[in-house]
Design a protein around this motif. Sequence first.
Motif, PDB file in Angstrom:
ATOM      1  N   ARG A   8       0.844  -1.203   0.000  1.00 12.07           N
ATOM      2  CA  ARG A   8       0.000   0.000   0.000  1.00 12.07           C
ATOM      3  C   ARG A   8       0.877   1.250   0.000  1.00 12.07           C
ATOM      4  O   ARG A   8       1.762   1.394   0.836  1.00 12.07           O
ATOM      5  CB  ARG A   8      -0.921   0.020   1.217  1.00 12.07           C
ATOM      6  N   ILE A   9       0.578   2.106  -0.955  1.00 14.58           N
ATOM      7  CA  ILE A   9       1.260   3.397  -1.042  1.00 14.58           C
ATOM      8  C   ILE A   9       0.195   4.476  -0.960  1.00 14.58           C
ATOM      9  O   ILE A   9      -0.747   4.489  -1.748  1.00 14.58           O
ATOM     10  CB  ILE A   9       2.053   3.516  -2.356  1.00 14.58           C
ATOM     11  N   GLY A  10       0.326   5.362   0.013  1.00 14.77           N
ATOM     12  CA  GLY A  10      -0.642   6.437   0.184  1.00 14.77           C
ATOM     13  C   GLY A  10      -0.019   7.786  -0.077  1.00 14.77           C
ATOM     14  O   GLY A  10       1.208   7.944  -0.011  1.00 14.77           O
ATOM     15  N   ILE A  11      -0.862   8.746  -0.372  1.00 10.56           N
ATOM     16  CA  ILE A  11      -0.372  10.110  -0.583  1.00 10.56           C
ATOM     17  C   ILE A  11      -1.302  11.093   0.106  1.00 10.56           C
ATOM     18  O   ILE A  11      -2.505  10.840   0.248  1.00 10.56           O
ATOM     19  CB  ILE A  11      -0.262  10.432  -2.096  1.00 10.56           C
ATOM     20  N   MET A  12      -0.737  12.177   0.587  1.00 11.90           N
ATOM     21  CA  MET A  12      -1.518  13.231   1.210  1.00 11.90           C
ATOM     22  C   MET A  12      -0.839  14.567   0.976  1.00 11.90           C
ATOM     23  O   MET A  12       0.338  14.619   0.603  1.00 11.90           O
ATOM     24  CB  MET A  12      -1.716  12.952   2.696  1.00 11.90           C
ATOM     25  N   GLY A  13      -1.601  15.634   1.184  1.00  8.43           N
ATOM     26  CA  GLY A  13      -1.059  16.970   0.955  1.00  8.43           C
ATOM     27  C   GLY A  13      -2.169  17.916   0.526  1.00  8.43           C
ATOM     28  O   GLY A  13      -3.268  17.483   0.178  1.00  8.43           O
ATOM     29  N   THR A  14      -1.891  19.193   0.556  1.00  3.83           N
ATOM     30  CA  THR A  14      -2.915  20.163   0.202  1.00  3.83           C
ATOM     31  C   THR A  14      -3.245  20.101  -1.285  1.00  3.83           C
ATOM     32  O   THR A  14      -2.539  19.452  -2.068  1.00  3.83           O
ATOM     33  CB  THR A  14      -2.484  21.591   0.620  1.00  3.83           C
ATOM     34  N   HIS A  15      -4.346  20.762  -1.677  1.00  2.00           N
ATOM     35  CA  HIS A  15      -4.855  20.636  -3.034  1.00  2.00           C
ATOM     36  C   HIS A  15      -3.935  21.289  -4.063  1.00  2.00           C
ATOM     37  O   HIS A  15      -3.244  22.262  -3.789  1.00  2.00           O
ATOM     38  CB  HIS A  15      -6.279  21.208  -3.161  1.00  2.00           C
ATOM     39  N   SER A  16      -3.958  20.696  -5.248  1.00  3.96           N
ATOM     40  CA  SER A  16      -3.151  21.153  -6.393  1.00  3.96           C
ATOM     41  C   SER A  16      -1.660  21.174  -6.091  1.00  3.96           C
ATOM     42  O   SER A  16      -0.943  22.120  -6.437  1.00  3.96           O
ATOM     43  CB  SER A  16      -3.629  22.537  -6.875  1.00  3.96           C
ATOM     44  N   LEU A 122      -7.553   9.082  16.285  1.00  4.17           N
ATOM     45  CA  LEU A 122      -7.403   7.644  16.529  1.00  4.17           C
ATOM     46  C   LEU A 122      -7.905   6.835  15.341  1.00  4.17           C
ATOM     47  O   LEU A 122      -7.299   5.823  14.971  1.00  4.17           O
ATOM     48  CB  LEU A 122      -8.154   7.244  17.802  1.00  4.17           C
ATOM     49  N   LEU A 123      -9.011   7.274  14.745  1.00  4.98           N
ATOM     50  CA  LEU A 123      -9.544   6.577  13.575  1.00  4.98           C
ATOM     51  C   LEU A 123      -8.529   6.575  12.437  1.00  4.98           C
ATOM     52  O   LEU A 123      -8.278   5.540  11.811  1.00  4.98           O
ATOM     53  CB  LEU A 123     -10.849   7.236  13.120  1.00  4.98           C
ATOM     54  N   ALA A 124      -7.940   7.729  12.180  1.00  7.48           N
ATOM     55  CA  ALA A 124      -6.939   7.822  11.112  1.00  7.48           C
ATOM     56  C   ALA A 124      -5.690   7.019  11.458  1.00  7.48           C
ATOM     57  O   ALA A 124      -5.096   6.366  10.584  1.00  7.48           O
ATOM     58  CB  ALA A 124      -6.580   9.284  10.857  1.00  7.48           C
ATOM     59  N   SER A 125      -5.289   7.047  12.725  1.00 10.48           N
ATOM     60  CA  SER A 125      -4.041   6.392  13.125  1.00 10.48           C
ATOM     61  C   SER A 125      -4.107   4.874  13.016  1.00 10.48           C
ATOM     62  O   SER A 125      -3.071   4.223  12.878  1.00 10.48           O
ATOM     63  CB  SER A 125      -3.649   6.796  14.553  1.00 10.48           C
ATOM     64  N   THR A 126      -5.316   4.296  13.051  1.00  9.14           N
ATOM     65  CA  THR A 126      -5.419   2.835  12.918  1.00  9.14           C
ATOM     66  C   THR A 126      -4.945   2.359  11.546  1.00  9.14           C
ATOM     67  O   THR A 126      -4.569   1.195  11.384  1.00  9.14           O
ATOM     68  CB  THR A 126      -6.869   2.349  13.128  1.00  9.14           C
ATOM     69  N   GLN A 127      -4.961   3.260  10.567  1.00 13.35           N
ATOM     70  CA  GLN A 127      -4.611   2.877   9.203  1.00 13.35           C
ATOM     71  C   GLN A 127      -3.137   3.102   8.864  1.00 13.35           C
ATOM     72  O   GLN A 127      -2.627   2.537   7.897  1.00 13.35           O
ATOM     73  CB  GLN A 127      -5.476   3.660   8.205  1.00 13.35           C
ATOM     74  N   ALA A 128      -2.463   3.931   9.645  1.00 13.92           N
ATOM     75  CA  ALA A 128      -1.076   4.289   9.325  1.00 13.92           C
ATOM     76  C   ALA A 128      -0.151   3.088   9.148  1.00 13.92           C
ATOM     77  O   ALA A 128       0.667   3.065   8.211  1.00 13.92           O
ATOM     78  CB  ALA A 128      -0.527   5.243  10.386  1.00 13.92           C
ATOM     79  N   PRO A 129      -0.252   2.045  10.016  1.00 10.33           N
ATOM     80  CA  PRO A 129       0.672   0.912   9.861  1.00 10.33           C
ATOM     81  C   PRO A 129       0.471   0.112   8.575  1.00 10.33           C
ATOM     82  O   PRO A 129       1.327  -0.691   8.210  1.00 10.33           O
ATOM     83  CB  PRO A 129       0.355   0.040  11.094  1.00 10.33           C
ATOM     84  N   LEU A 134       4.371   6.199   2.524  1.00  3.22           N
ATOM     85  CA  LEU A 134       3.444   7.327   2.582  1.00  3.22           C
ATOM     86  C   LEU A 134       4.153   8.555   2.025  1.00  3.22           C
ATOM     87  O   LEU A 134       5.225   8.934   2.507  1.00  3.22           O
ATOM     88  CB  LEU A 134       3.000   7.581   4.018  1.00  3.22           C
ATOM     89  N   LEU A 135       3.566   9.154   1.014  1.00  4.59           N
ATOM     90  CA  LEU A 135       4.128  10.335   0.374  1.00  4.59           C
ATOM     91  C   LEU A 135       3.350  11.567   0.824  1.00  4.59           C
ATOM     92  O   LEU A 135       2.117  11.535   0.904  1.00  4.59           O
ATOM     93  CB  LEU A 135       4.043  10.212  -1.149  1.00  4.59           C
ATOM     94  N   ALA A 136       4.056  12.637   1.115  1.00  4.37           N
ATOM     95  CA  ALA A 136       3.417  13.885   1.544  1.00  4.37           C
ATOM     96  C   ALA A 136       3.929  15.029   0.690  1.00  4.37           C
ATOM     97  O   ALA A 136       5.110  15.389   0.761  1.00  4.37           O
ATOM     98  CB  ALA A 136       3.694  14.153   3.019  1.00  4.37           C
ATOM     99  N   ILE A 172       4.803   9.490  12.105  1.00  3.73           N
ATOM    100  CA  ILE A 172       4.458   8.603  11.004  1.00  3.73           C
ATOM    101  C   ILE A 172       5.549   8.684   9.935  1.00  3.73           C
ATOM    102  O   ILE A 172       5.800   9.767   9.388  1.00  3.73           O
ATOM    103  CB  ILE A 172       3.094   8.979  10.401  1.00  3.73           C
ATOM    104  N   PRO A 173       6.192   7.581   9.629  1.00  7.27           N
ATOM    105  CA  PRO A 173       7.228   7.598   8.584  1.00  7.27           C
ATOM    106  C   PRO A 173       6.629   8.030   7.247  1.00  7.27           C
ATOM    107  O   PRO A 173       5.558   7.554   6.853  1.00  7.27           O
ATOM    108  CB  PRO A 173       7.703   6.142   8.533  1.00  7.27           C
ATOM    109  N   HIS A 174       7.295   8.927   6.553  1.00  8.95           N
ATOM    110  CA  HIS A 174       6.787   9.402   5.278  1.00  8.95           C
ATOM    111  C   HIS A 174       7.921  10.003   4.460  1.00  8.95           C
ATOM    112  O   HIS A 174       9.001  10.284   4.978  1.00  8.95           O
ATOM    113  CB  HIS A 174       5.686  10.448   5.485  1.00  8.95           C
TER     114      HIS A 174
END
Length: 201
Positions: A8-16, A122-129, A134-136, A172-174
């Motif tokens: 699983r590879i996730g990404i997050m960050g502000t728009h555009s 807590l809800l979000a943190s359950t998914q981090a592992p 994870l790309l930011a 969170i490692p990213h």
Amino acid sequence: MTTPQPIRIGIMGTHSTGKTTLLKRIEMELRAHGIPVARTGRLGKRAALTGLPKMQHHTAASTEWIIAQGIADEIAAARPNPEPIQVVLADRAPFDALAYFRAAQQWRHETPDPLERERLRLLASTQAPKYHLLLATVLDEALPVEHKHDYDTRYRALVDQHTHTLLTENEIPHQRVTSAPDNQAHAVELALQLCLNQATP
């Protein structure tokens, strides 16, 4: 029989800031190497279609919906049909929604409810592992935004600030991804090598 879990590879960050474009590049590279991949996304638009607020109008309810729907989308994407998926690319990892909500509260000058704030964290943190990578993305305010986007610049900057603060505070490692072409290429190569090394032959 236990089915092997995909990378699983996730990404997050502000728009555009190039989140979706970066994931598309990674997806193209993986497919070019014959690795079955699925990509999730469009959470904000889908939330809006249900009547939930977006951007600086985010609420606890819209945030919870996005986090829960993102979790469901990733589970569905990993299903072995018609072929086993080896990589899931998540466009907006759960902490992304939390950053947008906290930024919205600050933008509106609201005092956060401590219990609600912690419940969503807590809800979000359950998914981090679950994420192997994870790309930011990092906001570059010098880059122009397309005219079709009527963004509030202050809110956009607040989302960027909360994104990186949340990742740091929760340890969170990213991998930070800037707008520099070399940095973007490095992120794509990092994802590709991770998948080539871990994907099932």
